[in-house]
Design an enzyme around this catalytic site. Structure first.
Site, PDB file in Angstrom:
ATOM      1  N   LYS A  14       3.977  -5.504   4.381  1.00  0.00           N
ATOM      2  CA  LYS A  14       3.095  -4.221   4.534  1.00  0.00           C
ATOM      3  C   LYS A  14       1.816  -4.037   4.279  1.00  0.00           C
ATOM      4  O   LYS A  14       1.249  -3.554   5.016  1.00  0.00           O
ATOM      5  CB  LYS A  14       4.011  -3.272   3.407  1.00  0.00           C
ATOM      6  N   ARG A  91      11.006   5.316  -0.876  1.00  0.00           N
ATOM      7  CA  ARG A  91      11.619   4.376  -1.228  1.00  0.00           C
ATOM      8  C   ARG A  91      13.336   4.757  -1.541  1.00  0.00           C
ATOM      9  O   ARG A  91      14.311   4.021  -1.802  1.00  0.00           O
ATOM     10  CB  ARG A  91      11.155   3.498  -2.312  1.00  0.00           C
ATOM     11  N   ARG A 125       2.008 -14.661  -3.170  1.00  0.00           N
ATOM     12  CA  ARG A 125       0.960 -13.983  -2.762  1.00  0.00           C
ATOM     13  C   ARG A 125      -0.575 -13.931  -3.678  1.00  0.00           C
ATOM     14  O   ARG A 125       0.112 -13.857  -5.051  1.00  0.00           O
ATOM     15  CB  ARG A 125       1.210 -12.840  -2.271  1.00  0.00           C
ATOM     16  N   ARG A 160       0.465 -11.363  -9.119  1.00  0.00           N
ATOM     17  CA  ARG A 160       0.525  -9.928  -9.705  1.00  0.00           C
ATOM     18  C   ARG A 160       1.502  -9.921 -10.753  1.00  0.00           C
ATOM     19  O   ARG A 160       2.465 -10.741 -10.710  1.00  0.00           O
ATOM     20  CB  ARG A 160       0.918  -8.984  -8.494  1.00  0.00           C
ATOM     21  N   ARG A 171      13.714  -6.206  -7.772  1.00  0.00           N
ATOM     22  CA  ARG A 171      13.110  -5.161  -6.478  1.00  0.00           C
ATOM     23  C   ARG A 171      13.983  -5.379  -5.417  1.00  0.00           C
ATOM     24  O   ARG A 171      14.285  -4.411  -4.595  1.00  0.00           O
ATOM     25  CB  ARG A 171      11.557  -5.858  -6.596  1.00  0.00           C
TER      26      ARG A 171
END
Ligand code: AMP
Length: 212
Positions: A14, A91, A125, A160, A171
């Site tokens: 996203k 969400r 990432r 992160r 998640r």
């Protein structure tokens, strides 16, 4: 002026897709609820401190907190004038319903990506600490190791704090539990565009998706 919602599991891309939309529509405002929470956390604001325990566990921050925060942001002049790409919201179905009372939207783009790719995208990432350009140690390294392609700052692989395997599993489960009612809701309104985002789209593809 476009009002776009980006939808998809964590790691679908996203943030990267939002960057591509900004190339086609430079004035559009990127509103990422995850980024707003991380900023609040860094500055130790009341919202940040309230969100921390949920974020650490990969759970959703309660609807009332998120909805109020999004309402505030979407009611600002810049967003009203230039439109938005909303990334990470809604969400839950209640968030989707609340959003319809805050603003009209033009369409919802669902980014579909296979779970194996999602896991590598998330665990690999990282981003530039200076300009926030997104990289991935498996798929998208900077051209010159350790140097950001976009702004030239020094960068190293740094995850992160919620991009670890355990939180990620949570998640993904949270996403699966909530996604279908939200998708049905937008499908029934004729707003949903479903795209395969396993490969990065070209600028031409993006222009087509955005109906520019
Ligand atoms: P993200 O960067 O979108 O993956 O978001 C990071 C974390 O922020 C999530 O795991 C949630 O804890 C929280 N968060 C972001 N957006 C929302 C939302 N719309 N509703 C509830 N929690 C959210």
């Amino acid at each position: 002026m476009k009002r776009i919602v980006l939808f998809g599991p964590p790691g679908a891309g996203k943030g990267t897709f939002s960057g591509q939309i900004k190339q086609a529509l430079p004035e559009i405002i990127h509103v990422s609820t995850g980024d707003i929470f991380r900023e609040n956390l860094k500055n130790e604001t009341p919202i940040g401190l309230r969100a921390k325990k949920y974020m650490d566990r990969g759970e959703l921050v309660p609807d009332d907190v998120v909805i109020e925060m999004v309402k505030d942001r979407l009611n600002k002049e810049d967003v009203k004038k230039e439109g938005f790409v909303l990334d990470g919201f809604p969400r839950t179905l209640s968030q989707a319903e609340a959003l319809s009372n805050i603003t009209e939207i033009d369409y919802v783009i669902l980014l579909e990506v296979d779970e194996d790719i999602i896991i590598k995208r998330i665990l690999g990432r990282y981003s530039c600490p200076n300009c926030e350009e997104i990289y991935n140690k498996y798929f998208m390294k900077p051209k010159k190791e350790g140097i950001c392609d976009k702004c030239g700052a020094l960068i190293k692989f740094e995850q992160r704090s919620d991009d670890n395997e355990e939180t990620l599993r949570n998640r993904l489960n949270v996403y699966k539990q909530n996604a279908n009612p939200i998708l049905d809701y937008y499908r029934s309104k004729g707003k949903l565009k479903d795209i395969n985002y396993e490969k990065k789209l070209t600028e031409k593809d993006i222009i087509k998706v955005l109906e520019l």
